[in-house]
Design a protein around this motif. Structure first.
Motif, mmCIF file in Angstrom:
data_model
loop_
_atom_site.group_PDB
_atom_site.id
_atom_site.type_symbol
_atom_site.label_atom_id
_atom_site.label_comp_id
_atom_site.label_asym_id
_atom_site.label_seq_id
_atom_site.Cartn_x
_atom_site.Cartn_y
_atom_site.Cartn_z
ATOM 1 N N ILE A 3 0.869 -1.178 0.000
ATOM 2 C CA ILE A 3 0.000 0.000 0.000
ATOM 3 C C ILE A 3 0.902 1.221 0.000
ATOM 4 C CG2 ILE A 3 -1.701 1.314 1.310
ATOM 5 C CD1 ILE A 3 -2.870 -1.333 2.254
ATOM 6 N N ARG A 51 -3.896 0.546 -2.781
ATOM 7 C CA ARG A 51 -3.465 -0.839 -2.942
ATOM 8 C C ARG A 51 -3.649 -1.090 -4.424
ATOM 9 N NH1 ARG A 51 -6.846 -4.578 0.517
ATOM 10 N NH2 ARG A 51 -8.393 -3.839 -0.937
ATOM 11 N N CYS A 79 -9.073 -2.991 5.327
ATOM 12 C CA CYS A 79 -7.666 -2.605 5.473
ATOM 13 C C CYS A 79 -7.353 -2.001 6.839
ATOM 14 C CB CYS A 79 -7.290 -1.611 4.382
ATOM 15 S SG CYS A 79 -7.362 -2.298 2.724
#
Length: 137
Positions: A3, A51, A79
């Motif tokens: 990320i 992401r 997340c």
């Protein structure tokens, strides 16, 4: 999967709006033009976490020349608990300090216990001596 954090662009608006809609308790009052204006006035302060090509976290930030303000910190439910919110906040605060802003505030809805716990965990203090007043124009 990696990320990456980057400055928010007006081109991210649709994905950020979709993220906001996936996050409980987040107002969707910021229009495309309002967000665009914030991004133009304070380039690089607002951030997204991606992401691959998908925005999975975002924060809006700005200042009035004296104080900084953080708005709409949101992390996709899939997340969370990975430190993304903390990374976004830390990066925003670093950037506010870099432009000479010595203090930052965030507004949290009374019923949003999760947000209150998050800000307390980061060491932010609740200002119980203040009341917030607003008017729609």
């Amino acid at each position: 999967m990696s990320i990456e954090l980057s400055a928010m662009s007006v081109l991210d608006y649709d994905q950020v709006q979709a993220l906001w809609s996936r996050c409980e308790g987040l107002s969707q009052g910021d229009t495309h033009s309002q967000v665009e204006q914030l991004l133009q006035c304070h380039p690089g302060l607002s951030l997204v976490a991606r992401r691959q090509e998908e925005v999975v976290a975002a924060i809006l930030a700005g200042h009035d020349g004296r104080r900084g303000y953080l708005y709409h910190l949101a992390v996709d439910p899939t997340c969370r608990q990975q430190g993304l919110a903390r990374q976004l906040v830390d990066r925003c605060l670093e950037q506010l300090v870099a432009v000479g802003i010595p203090r930052c505030s965030v507004f949290v809805y009374q019923e949003n216990e999760g947000a209150s716990e998050f800000w307390n965990a980061l060491g932010w203090r609740q200002r119980s001596e203040l009341k917030v007043f607003a008017v729609d124009l």
